[in-house]
Design an enzyme around this catalytic site. Structure first.
Site, PDB file in Angstrom:
ATOM      1  N   ARG A  18     -28.388   9.405   4.650  1.00 35.99           N
ATOM      2  CA  ARG A  18     -29.743   9.750   5.062  1.00 35.99           C
ATOM      3  C   ARG A  18     -30.768   8.897   4.309  1.00 35.99           C
ATOM      4  NH1 ARG A  18     -29.608  16.329   5.923  1.00 35.99           N
ATOM      5  NH2 ARG A  18     -27.398  16.541   5.436  1.00 35.99           N
ATOM      6  N   SER A  69     -21.929  22.952   9.913  1.00 36.95           N
ATOM      7  CA  SER A  69     -21.855  21.754  10.751  1.00 36.95           C
ATOM      8  C   SER A  69     -22.219  20.563   9.893  1.00 36.95           C
ATOM      9  CB  SER A  69     -22.817  21.818  11.945  1.00 36.95           C
ATOM     10  OG  SER A  69     -22.811  20.581  12.646  1.00 36.95           O
ATOM     11  N   TYR A 128     -23.462  15.556  17.975  1.00 31.29           N
ATOM     12  CA  TYR A 128     -24.296  16.481  17.194  1.00 31.29           C
ATOM     13  C   TYR A 128     -25.464  17.007  18.025  1.00 31.29           C
ATOM     14  CZ  TYR A 128     -27.102  18.209  13.258  1.00 31.29           C
ATOM     15  OH  TYR A 128     -27.835  18.983  12.392  1.00 31.29           O
ATOM     16  N   GLY A 153     -19.311  20.288   2.343  1.00 37.24           N
ATOM     17  CA  GLY A 153     -19.716  21.168   1.248  1.00 37.24           C
ATOM     18  C   GLY A 153     -18.864  20.950   0.013  1.00 37.24           C
TER      19      GLY A 153
END
Length: 455
Positions: free
Chosen positions: A311, A200, A270, A163
């Site tokens: 991603r 997470s 994960y 974050g």
């Protein structure tokens, strides 16, 4: 004799009073002078600081030479050539000074307090205290925006592993907003009516970077949040993932499918961490009567994605904007279904408000191959000269991924609204802004009001 004595006392009293008044007057005058001098010093400091900010780097700019040295061995320049050289040098100096001024103006603009986005007023009966773990992350920050605009009191907890403060800094100082720098692997003691547990790392490069930490966040962190929900009587939403299905043998994936997961593969920290988080949630619900909601989140994209999170969407957009080769890992025939972030937030809010307590898929059922995504993104970036190339396949990479959202439609009355073209265009605009950043200033953030959800 007595009369003379009284007269003498009266005289003494008057003298003392006048002396006292004179003494007070002198003290007040001295204080006024000291205050005036202090104000002058402060103004001088402000002026010096402004001068230092605005012009301290100008002496590094090379000054134009006023005396032109002429070499006797070289032919003398004609007056017209001299004038052209002078004009060119003056333009270069002016351009350099303008660039410095632009940087300094940006810094000064960043110091000006910015107006908060409009926030609805809620009475104490409607207003909730809502805790969002991972609230400075990609999805969490968009959720915080909507909750704040609705008028709730929001507590953001984040350790800033993935974050960023930039994602929520536009709320700093607001009376309904609180930011706590904390790792939820350690217990947290706050008061809350609702908890959105989103903390997470979610992209493979991030959660593979520290797999033990990822497992701890999804197990110990989830235990701490469920324990907090039990203590304060809060409703809690656990952000699970489509990764609980692994490389699925069923397509599309319904909530009833148990999954096909490699428990010792590179993604297991994960995948299995989220599966354990779901087990913990329903164990607390059964044993401690905690009100739980579980959202299985499928691939999501939008503004505030980390530019280097690895991603598909962020990789392809960054490569297309920089005219680099768009790399497709594997044969490109793997499929994904991407949901725009505002639609996801809408689904999370609907799930929290509902009475449905079993896991729910939240995602967009429109399916494309990775190869098709690469071409779509390339066509959306104006003037893109990138080519699409294939690379080595990623281990345990799911071959097909598409949510069955029947339960979400039935129990939450939720369906995605933002089309792939619109969502990708907004995301590309955000990444363009990120690439154009040459300096940091506080008010450079991104609130996607086009995708804002009204409740």
């Amino acid at each position: 004799m007595i009369r003379q004595s009284l007269k003498f006392r009266k005289t003494i009293t008057i003298v003392c009073v006048f002396s006292l008044l004179l003494f007070i007057f002198l003290i007040l005058k001295k204080d006024k002078n000291s205050i005036d001098s202090e104000l002058k010093m402060q103004h001088q400091r402000i002026d010096d600081d402004f001068q230092d900010i605005a012009y301290r780097e100008f002496d590094q700019i090379p000054k134009r030479e006023t005396n032109i040295l002429v070499d006797k061995d070289k032919p003398k320049m004609q007056p017209s050539n001299l004038a052209a050289e002078d004009t060119k040098q003056e333009l270069q100096e002016a351009k350099a000074r303008i660039e410095h001024l632009e940087k300094k103006i940006a810094i000064l603009e960043g110091r000006i307090p910015q107006k908060y986005p409009d926030v609805q007023y809620l009475g104490y009966k409607e207003r909730k205290r809502i805790l969002v773990t991972g609230g400075a992350g990609f999805v969490g920050s968009h959720l915080v925006d909507v909750l704040m605009i609705q008028g709730h009191e929001v507590i953001v907890v984040d350790n800033f592993f993935t974050g960023r403060k930039r994602n929520v800094e536009h709320w700093f100082g607001h009376r309904n907003f609180e930011m706590i720098h904390h790792d939820i692997v350690n217990p947290l003691y706050v008061e809350a009516d609702e908890i959105y547990h989103l903390a997470s790392p979610a992209s493979p490069p991030h959660y593979m970077q520290n797999p033990v930490k990822t497992i701890k966040t999804n197990t110990l962190g989830t235990i701490n949040m469920l324990g907090l929900a039990r203590r304060v009587g809060a409703k809690i939403l656990i952000a699970s993932t489509s990764e609980v299905y692994g490389d699925p043998m069923v397509h599309p994936q319904p909530e009833s499918y148990w999954g096909h997961v490699n428990p010792i593969g590179p993604r297991a920290c994960y995948d299995e961490g989220k599966r354990v988080a779901e087990t913990l949630a329903y164990s607390y619900a059964k044993q401690e009567n905690v009100s739980v909601r579980v959202a299985r989140i499928f691939n999501t994209y939008g503004p505030r994605m980390h530019v280097s999170d690895g991603r598909v969407v962020s990789n392809f957009i960054m490569q297309a904007l920089q005219n680099l080769t768009i790399t497709v890992y594997g044969n490109g025939k793997q499929t994904r279904s991407f949901c725009y972030v505002s639609d996801l937030v809408d689904g999370l809010l609907a799930l929290m408000a509902s009475s449905y307590s079993l896991p729910v898929n939240i995602g967009n059922p429109v399916e494309h191959t990775i190869e098709e995504f690469a071409v779509i993104i390339k066509n959306l970036v104006p003037g893109c000269r990138s080519t699409v190339a294939t690379g080595a396949a990623v281990e345990d990479d799911p071959q097909r991924r598409r949510p069955d959202i029947t339960l979400a439609k039935k129990h939450l009355h939720w369906t995605p609204k933002v089309s792939l073209q619109d969502g990708l265009q907004r995301t590309i605009d955000y990444f363009k802004e990120e690439l154009s950043r040459t300096t940091f200033y506080n008010n450079q953030t991104y609130i996607d009001f086009k995708g804002k959800i009204s409740h």
